[in-house]
Design an enzyme around this catalytic site. Structure first.
Site, PDB file in Angstrom:
ATOM      1  N   ASP A 101      17.222  -4.082 -27.697  1.00 43.50           N
ATOM      2  CA  ASP A 101      16.547  -3.234 -28.659  1.00 43.50           C
ATOM      3  C   ASP A 101      17.566  -2.797 -29.710  1.00 43.50           C
ATOM      4  O   ASP A 101      18.778  -2.814 -29.466  1.00 43.50           O
ATOM      5  CB  ASP A 101      15.945  -2.022 -27.943  1.00 43.50           C
ATOM      6  CG  ASP A 101      15.073  -1.194 -28.853  1.00 43.50           C
ATOM      7  OD1 ASP A 101      14.370  -1.776 -29.700  1.00 43.50           O
ATOM      8  OD2 ASP A 101      15.086   0.036 -28.728  1.00 43.50           O
ATOM      9  N   ASP A 129      17.216   0.232 -32.330  1.00 40.07           N
ATOM     10  CA  ASP A 129      17.397   1.685 -32.460  1.00 40.07           C
ATOM     11  C   ASP A 129      17.559   2.333 -31.093  1.00 40.07           C
ATOM     12  O   ASP A 129      16.755   2.118 -30.193  1.00 40.07           O
ATOM     13  CB  ASP A 129      16.203   2.289 -33.193  1.00 40.07           C
ATOM     14  CG  ASP A 129      16.133   1.831 -34.648  1.00 40.07           C
ATOM     15  OD1 ASP A 129      17.086   2.105 -35.382  1.00 40.07           O
ATOM     16  OD2 ASP A 129      15.140   1.183 -35.013  1.00 40.07           O
TER      17      ASP A 129
END
Length: 264
Positions: A12, A14
């Site tokens: 991922d 953020d």
């Protein structure tokens, strides 16, 4: 002596590599090591606003050198899904360049005249007129797709309504629930694996959210690593009925150990 397993990394963005436009310490070293050792990797995001080129530039400003082909968005996953379901179709789109570009690249026509799909993505300028058009097209038979179910998104001022919230509004008005392509749908993980030509047995997912990153990784048959630099904390992680394969403070703990991310 057997060669160590060459792990493929799905990560991922953020909360794992960056946080509010700032580099998370160690993220740059991890990317450098993965590239140096030849490990396949993709940086994933549920955000459909930006194209991979836009995101590469954003990451580069923080100090991360991520190649454009190594970025996988919910917009790309949505486009790949629609291309597999109804090639050369048509769609009415609420979204930004990341989504419209992805759909144009698979040959889709964007129209408000009898489209095959209504596709809802992320935007900072949701229009009442566009939402009304989407509702009427779904009532007339268009299939309802949304890039991701995230109800809110972050900003410096606080939470912003995101795709999931607007999808709920349209669902309430039409009685039709959208099909969400992005995390936690494991379809997002599988499309990423297919893009790399990788196998689930030798792929791991790194995320900061139990409800999206870890869940989608588990459901796609991947090993999972939860980092504590984003949404989840040790206490909140314990509330879920499933567990990640490993919990670490940050990706800095993986630097120097990309071929052995699960010691012991």
């Amino acid at each position: 002596m057997a060669e160590p397993r060459k792990w493929t990394y799905l990560m991922d963005m953020d909360g794992v590599l960056v946080h509010e436009e700032h580099l998370i310490p160690g993220a740059d070293k991890l990317i450098e090591e993965l590239r140096a050792k030849g490990n396949q990797f993709l940086v994933l995001t549920n955000n459909s606003i930006y194209t991979p080129r836009d995101l590469r530039a954003r990451l580069h400003r923080t100090g991360l050198d991520v190649p454009e082909p190594s970025i996988w968005t919910s917009a790309l996953a949505t486009a790949k899904f629609l291309d597999s379901q109804r090639p050369d179709g048509s769609a009415f789109v609420i979204g930004e360049a990341g989504l419209t570009t992805a759909l144009h690249e698979i040959g889709y026509v964007l129209t408000d005249r009898d489209p095959d799909y209504v596709v809802l993505g992320e935007t900072r300028t949701y229009s009442f007129t566009s939402i009304t058009t989407a509702i009427r097209l779904i009532e007339q038979g268009a299939r309802f797709i949304a890039t991701n179910p995230d109800a809110t998104g972050p900003s410096r001022e606080g939470s912003l309504p995101a795709t999931g919230s607007v999808a709920a509004l349209i669902e309430k008005a039409t009685g039709h629930r959208p099909y969400f392509v992005g995390k936690p749908n494991p379809l997002m993980m599988r499309s990423a694996l297919n893009t790399l030509g990788a196998h689930s047995e030798s792929t791991l997912m790194i995320g900061d959210r139990m409800d999206t990153d870890v869940r989608s990784g588990l459901e796609a048959g991947l090993r999972t690593i939860l980092v504590l630099t984003g949404i989840s904390t040790p206490d909140t992680a314990e509330r879920y009925p499933y567990r990640p394969s490993r919990v670490i403070d940050s990706v800095a703990e993986l630097v120097g150990n990309v071929d052995d991310p699960f010691p012991g």
